[in-house]
Scaffold this active site. Structure first.
Site, PDB file in Angstrom:
ATOM      1  N   HIS A  25       0.512  -1.334   0.100  1.00  0.00           N
ATOM      2  CA  HIS A  25       0.348   0.211  -0.118  1.00  0.00           C
ATOM      3  C   HIS A  25       0.605   1.150  -0.160  1.00  0.00           C
ATOM      4  O   HIS A  25       0.591   2.125   0.614  1.00  0.00           O
ATOM      5  CB  HIS A  25      -1.073  -0.023   1.238  1.00  0.00           C
ATOM      6  CG  HIS A  25      -2.376  -0.692   0.980  1.00  0.00           C
ATOM      7  ND1 HIS A  25      -2.951  -0.344   0.321  1.00  0.00           N
ATOM      8  CD2 HIS A  25      -2.534  -2.202   1.202  1.00  0.00           C
ATOM      9  CE1 HIS A  25      -4.096  -1.724  -0.038  1.00  0.00           C
ATOM     10  NE2 HIS A  25      -3.413  -2.538   0.971  1.00  0.00           N
TER      11      HIS A  25
ATOM     12  N   ASP B  10       2.313   1.847  -3.461  1.00  0.00           N
ATOM     13  CA  ASP B  10       2.603   2.195  -4.712  1.00  0.00           C
ATOM     14  C   ASP B  10       2.098   3.745  -4.753  1.00  0.00           C
ATOM     15  O   ASP B  10       1.898   4.189  -5.397  1.00  0.00           O
ATOM     16  CB  ASP B  10       2.575   0.958  -6.054  1.00  0.00           C
ATOM     17  CG  ASP B  10       1.119   1.052  -6.308  1.00  0.00           C
ATOM     18  OD1 ASP B  10       0.053   1.216  -4.564  1.00  0.00           O
ATOM     19  OD2 ASP B  10       0.677  -0.293  -6.209  1.00  0.00           O
TER      20      ASP B  10
ATOM     21  N   ALA C 183      -6.645 -15.121  -5.443  1.00  0.00           N
ATOM     22  CA  ALA C 183      -5.124 -15.206  -4.984  1.00  0.00           C
ATOM     23  C   ALA C 183      -4.723 -13.887  -4.434  1.00  0.00           C
ATOM     24  O   ALA C 183      -3.635 -13.752  -3.596  1.00  0.00           O
ATOM     25  CB  ALA C 183      -4.310 -15.718  -4.951  1.00  0.00           C
TER      26      ALA C 183
ATOM     27  N   GLU D 262      -6.966  -1.595 -15.887  1.00  0.00           N
ATOM     28  CA  GLU D 262      -7.575  -1.393 -15.102  1.00  0.00           C
ATOM     29  C   GLU D 262      -7.958  -0.766 -14.376  1.00  0.00           C
ATOM     30  O   GLU D 262      -9.447  -0.957 -13.537  1.00  0.00           O
ATOM     31  CB  GLU D 262      -6.512  -1.718 -14.208  1.00  0.00           C
ATOM     32  CG  GLU D 262      -7.282  -2.776 -12.518  1.00  0.00           C
ATOM     33  CD  GLU D 262      -5.961  -3.761 -12.311  1.00  0.00           C
ATOM     34  OE1 GLU D 262      -5.064  -4.527 -12.883  1.00  0.00           O
ATOM     35  OE2 GLU D 262      -6.154  -4.166 -10.790  1.00  0.00           O
TER      36      GLU D 262
ATOM     37  N   ASP E  90       2.182  -4.483  -9.602  1.00  0.00           N
ATOM     38  CA  ASP E  90       1.687  -5.559 -10.111  1.00  0.00           C
ATOM     39  C   ASP E  90       2.280  -5.649 -11.821  1.00  0.00           C
ATOM     40  O   ASP E  90       2.544  -6.317 -11.712  1.00  0.00           O
ATOM     41  CB  ASP E  90      -0.409  -5.876  -9.934  1.00  0.00           C
ATOM     42  CG  ASP E  90      -0.239  -4.922  -8.672  1.00  0.00           C
ATOM     43  OD1 ASP E  90       0.298  -5.527  -7.615  1.00  0.00           O
ATOM     44  OD2 ASP E  90      -1.377  -5.234  -8.130  1.00  0.00           O
TER      45      ASP E  90
HETATM   46  C1  GLA Z   1      -2.770  -3.949  -4.823  1.00  0.00           C
HETATM   47  C2  GLA Z   1      -2.592  -3.141  -5.935  1.00  0.00           C
HETATM   48  C3  GLA Z   1      -1.097  -2.589  -5.553  1.00  0.00           C
HETATM   49  C4  GLA Z   1      -1.091  -2.377  -4.396  1.00  0.00           C
HETATM   50  C5  GLA Z   1      -0.840  -3.898  -3.688  1.00  0.00           C
HETATM   51  C6  GLA Z   1      -0.852  -3.862  -1.761  1.00  0.00           C
HETATM   52  O1  GLA Z   1      -2.212  -5.152  -5.067  1.00  0.00           O
HETATM   53  O2  GLA Z   1      -2.997  -3.800  -7.537  1.00  0.00           O
HETATM   54  O3  GLA Z   1      -0.761  -1.142  -6.808  1.00  0.00           O
HETATM   55  O4  GLA Z   1      -1.873  -1.145  -3.916  1.00  0.00           O
HETATM   56  O5  GLA Z   1      -2.823  -4.080  -3.647  1.00  0.00           O
HETATM   57  O6  GLA Z   1       0.680  -3.391  -2.089  1.00  0.00           O
END
Ligand code: GLA
Length: 399
Positions: A46, A48, A135, A177, A189
């Site tokens: 959390h 990014d 997941a 997205e 991601d």
């Molecule tokens: C999800 C989101 C990412 C990131 C994570 C938490 O995976 O897709 O962008 O914010 O949560 O680190």
């Protein structure tokens, strides 16, 4: 309870599966096949969307796309995970809110490329994947990235050949997205899926998008990274993720900074920021984000120093902070983490967005089975649905 292992397909198997599916459903051969990995984040959760640092690795588990360019603007999609359906969507009809389900991630990428001025037309695409769905291992980013590199190739966009071009593709996948699939995620991601390197963790600076590839070879240290899919409910599109993000943005506005990253870099430090906030929830959210960014820096310093065995404390601190300050853990994630630690893990934490999904445990290479068994037993004793396991190594990006 015998642990269930989720094996990654070899590239040969994945490629053959998706090419066969394409030929069977579209009665012709694809122009080619492409694939992209899921990810686990080692630390930096959390952060990014706060302009912070994170440290994901690409998984050996990949999503495969077989794709053929068309001369019109129609997109036809089939997926091995949906054996009966074929969807047909005109690219001109793609808009925020117009496409539901997994198809939105596919046509969303084409839409984002077109919005950015790239000449992308219609295509037929078949999808198959061994990235576990739901997941918390970024099956959606793997899908977007596999389509992005496929479109890059068949429409000769020339982006996937350089890291700079891949950063552009990653940003457009984020747009797909956020705007077409409607999930307000932050970008880690997509960067992992498109920019990671085999044998390395990806240190991503979300303030300027720069990356550093940090050697990450656990086997050389007789360690392994056990990933546990709790199979607990996990949906980023429900309001919780958006609420965390909004809370951070409100705190940043109150503090007069562009992103919470500036608090990490501010010589007045975290205490100054926390003193200035009057909302108790925002205090905890900010404390997590700023401390978590620091933990990424320490984690990388330990990797650089060859002290991989010492990162466990940082993983444990990260989990406690996500559980208590950020409040995104859940009973199943806490159970994995607590059980793995008691069973001898060096460190353990939830990974990804939370509210279900997966946890990771750093364990001695010869204790992987024992720790997995302990977690499987703990879930059975608690009357929970059986979790699934995989061992993560740092794999390659989309290609
Ligand atoms: C999800 C989101 C990412 C990131 C994570 C938490 O995976 O897709 O962008 O914010 O949560 O680190």
């Amino acid at each position: 309870m015998t642990p269930e292992w989720l094996e990654a397909w070899t590239p040969e198997v994945g490629t053959a599966r998706v090419a066969t599916l394409f030929a069977a459903r579209f009665d012709q051969d694809p122009d080619g096949t492409w694939s992209a990995p899921g990810r686990v984040n080692l630390i930096g959760e959390h952060t990014d969307y706060n302009g912070g640092l994170c440290l994901p690795i690409a998984l050996p588990h990949r999503t495969y796309a077989a794709l053929r360019r068309r001369d019109d603007d129609a997109v036809r999609l089939v997926s091995a995970q949906e054996p009966d359906g074929m969807r047909t969507i005109a690219l001109a009809d793609v808009a925020p809110g117009a496409v539901d389900g997994w198809a939105g991630y596919v046509v969303g990428v084409a839409w984002a490329l077109r919005q950015a001025g790239y000449a992308v037309g219609g295509f037929d695409v078949a999808i198959d994947s061994c990235v576990p769905y739901g997941a918390g291992l970024s099956s959606s980013a793997a899908l977007e990235a596999s389509v992005a590199v496929a479109l890059d190739a068949v429409f000769a966009l020339g982006l996937a050949g350089s890291d700079e071009g891949r950063a552009t593709l990653a940003a457009l996948c984020v747009r797909a997205e956020n705007e077409i699939a409607g999930a307000p995620t932050g970008g880690m991601d997509q960067a992992a899926a498109l920019r990671a390197q085999q044998g390395h963790a990806l240190l991503l600076d979300c303030l300027d998008g720069s990356v550093r590839h940090v050697p990450f070879d656990l086997a050389a240290h007789d360690l392994a990274l056990l990933v546990v899919d709790t199979r607990a409910e996990h949906a980023l599109v429900d309001g919780q993720y958006a609420a965390r993000r909004a809370s951070c943005e409100a705190a940043a506005a109150r503090l007069g900074v562009g992103t919470l990253r500036e608090i990490s870099d501010d010589p007045r430090g975290l205490e100054w920021a926390l003193d200035k906030l009057d909302d108790e929830v925002q205090v905890r959210r900010v404390r997590h984000v700023v401390n978590e960014i620091d933990r990424v820096t320490w984690f990388v310093a330990l990797l650089d120093a060859g002290e991989v065995g010492l990162v466990g404390t940082l993983m444990n601190q990260s989990h406690a902070s996500l559980r208590d300050d950020y409040e995104v853990s859940c009973r199943e994630l806490d159970l994995v983490v607590d059980t793995a630690r008691v069973a001898g893990a060096v460190g353990a934490r939830m990974t990804g967005g939370g509210f279900g999904g997966s946890a990771i445990a750093l364990v001695s290479a010869d204790e992987v089975d024992r720790v997995a068994q302990a977690v499987a037993d703990a879930f059975a004793d608690a009357g929970l649905r059986a979790p699934a396991f995989l061992v993560a190594t740092a794999a390659a990006a989309a290609g």
